[in-house]
Design a protein around this motif. Structure first.
Motif, short mmCIF file in Angstrom:
data_model
loop_
_atom_site.label_atom_id
_atom_site.label_comp_id
_atom_site.label_asym_id
_atom_site.label_seq_id
_atom_site.Cartn_x
_atom_site.Cartn_y
_atom_site.Cartn_z
N TYR A 129 0.81 -1.21 0.00
CA TYR A 129 0.00 0.00 0.00
C TYR A 129 0.85 1.27 0.00
N LEU A 130 2.01 1.22 0.64
CA LEU A 130 2.91 2.37 0.59
C LEU A 130 3.44 2.60 -0.83
N ILE A 131 3.78 1.53 -1.50
CA ILE A 131 4.22 1.65 -2.90
C ILE A 131 3.10 2.20 -3.76
N LEU A 132 1.90 1.68 -3.58
CA LEU A 132 0.74 2.15 -4.33
C LEU A 132 0.46 3.63 -4.06
N ALA A 133 0.50 4.03 -2.80
CA ALA A 133 0.25 5.42 -2.43
C ALA A 133 1.29 6.34 -3.06
N THR A 134 2.54 5.90 -3.09
CA THR A 134 3.60 6.69 -3.72
C THR A 134 3.36 6.80 -5.21
N ASP A 135 3.04 5.67 -5.87
CA ASP A 135 2.79 5.67 -7.31
C ASP A 135 1.61 6.56 -7.69
N LEU A 136 0.62 6.64 -6.82
CA LEU A 136 -0.57 7.46 -7.10
C LEU A 136 -0.42 8.89 -6.59
N ASN A 137 0.78 9.24 -6.11
CA ASN A 137 1.06 10.59 -5.61
C ASN A 137 0.11 11.02 -4.50
N TYR A 138 -0.17 10.11 -3.59
CA TYR A 138 -1.05 10.44 -2.47
C TYR A 138 -0.31 11.19 -1.36
N GLY A 139 0.98 11.27 -1.46
CA GLY A 139 1.75 11.98 -0.45
C GLY A 139 3.08 11.31 -0.22
N GLU A 140 3.86 11.89 0.64
CA GLU A 140 5.19 11.38 0.95
C GLU A 140 5.06 10.20 1.91
N CYS A 141 5.59 9.08 1.53
CA CYS A 141 5.46 7.85 2.33
C CYS A 141 6.80 7.39 2.91
N GLN A 142 7.86 8.14 2.69
CA GLN A 142 9.19 7.69 3.12
C GLN A 142 9.27 7.49 4.62
N LYS A 143 8.70 8.40 5.41
CA LYS A 143 8.74 8.26 6.86
C LYS A 143 7.98 7.01 7.31
N LEU A 144 6.84 6.75 6.66
CA LEU A 144 6.07 5.56 7.00
C LEU A 144 6.83 4.29 6.61
N ALA A 145 7.52 4.32 5.48
CA ALA A 145 8.31 3.17 5.05
C ALA A 145 9.42 2.88 6.06
N ILE A 146 10.06 3.92 6.57
CA ILE A 146 11.12 3.74 7.57
C ILE A 146 10.55 3.13 8.86
N LEU A 147 9.40 3.63 9.28
CA LEU A 147 8.76 3.08 10.48
C LEU A 147 8.34 1.62 10.27
N LEU A 148 7.85 1.32 9.07
CA LEU A 148 7.45 -0.05 8.76
C LEU A 148 8.65 -0.99 8.81
N GLU A 149 9.79 -0.54 8.30
CA GLU A 149 11.01 -1.36 8.37
C GLU A 149 11.42 -1.59 9.81
N GLU A 150 11.26 -0.58 10.65
CA GLU A 150 11.60 -0.73 12.07
C GLU A 150 10.68 -1.77 12.73
N VAL A 151 9.39 -1.69 12.43
CA VAL A 151 8.44 -2.66 12.98
C VAL A 151 8.80 -4.06 12.50
N SER A 152 9.18 -4.18 11.23
CA SER A 152 9.57 -5.47 10.67
C SER A 152 10.80 -6.05 11.40
N ARG A 153 11.78 -5.20 11.66
CA ARG A 153 12.98 -5.66 12.38
C ARG A 153 12.63 -6.10 13.80
N ILE A 154 11.77 -5.34 14.48
CA ILE A 154 11.36 -5.70 15.85
C ILE A 154 10.62 -7.03 15.84
N LEU A 155 9.73 -7.21 14.86
CA LEU A 155 8.98 -8.47 14.75
C LEU A 155 9.92 -9.64 14.48
N ASP A 156 10.90 -9.44 13.61
CA ASP A 156 11.88 -10.50 13.34
C ASP A 156 12.66 -10.87 14.61
N ALA A 157 13.07 -9.86 15.37
CA ALA A 157 13.80 -10.12 16.61
C ALA A 157 12.92 -10.87 17.61
#
Length: 135
Positions: free
Chosen positions: A97-125
């Motif tokens: 959905y972040l990729i889709l939102a970026t492709d559709l120019n719904y707004g800047e998603c970079q901060k959300l992508a960074i937070l999502l990666e952090e959540v992913s790392r925490i979940l993996d740990a």
């Protein structure tokens, strides 16, 4: 995976004993453990599908080993493993959905992508902590 085995009726009991012995040696759990031969089901949907198909089979057969409601894992907790698989699926869905939102120019998603990666790392740990035996 074996789907069907045809056994002469006079050898059925011996075949069942041999299969039970072989299945009993199949370890289920954390796929990162070299002793594990089968990982857990990927999520609740897959679990329900397996249960439904086995239930259909039980209409004309009988269960000779194990139970539909419990699985012994070499490592980890079955409910926690299922939850982690569902959470990982949700993370992947969010990435899409972040990729889709970026492709559709719904707004800047970079901060959300960074937070999502952090959540992913925490979940993996967390997954590694659950699935790794205590030393």
């Amino acid at each position: 995976a074996v789907r069907r085995i045809f056994v002469p009726e006079n050898r059925l009991e011996d075949a069942q004993k041999a299969l039970i012995q072989a299945i009993a040696q199949t370890t289920i759990g954390n796929p990162e453990n070299e002793k594990v031969r089968m990982g857990p089901l990927a999520g609740q949907t897959q679990r329900l599908e397996v249960r439904a198909q086995v239930t259909k089979l039980l209409a004309s057969s009988q269960l000779v080993y194990g139970a539909l409601d419990s699985v012994k894992l070499l490592e980890g907790d079955a409910d926690k493993v299922r939850m982690l698989n569902i959470a990982q699926g949700s993370i992947e869905e969010c990435r899409y959905y972040l990729i889709l939102a970026t492709d559709l120019n719904y707004g800047e998603c970079q901060k959300l992508a960074i937070l999502l990666e952090e959540v992913s790392r925490i979940l993996d740990a967390y997954a590694k902590a659950i699935l790794t035996p205590e030393s």
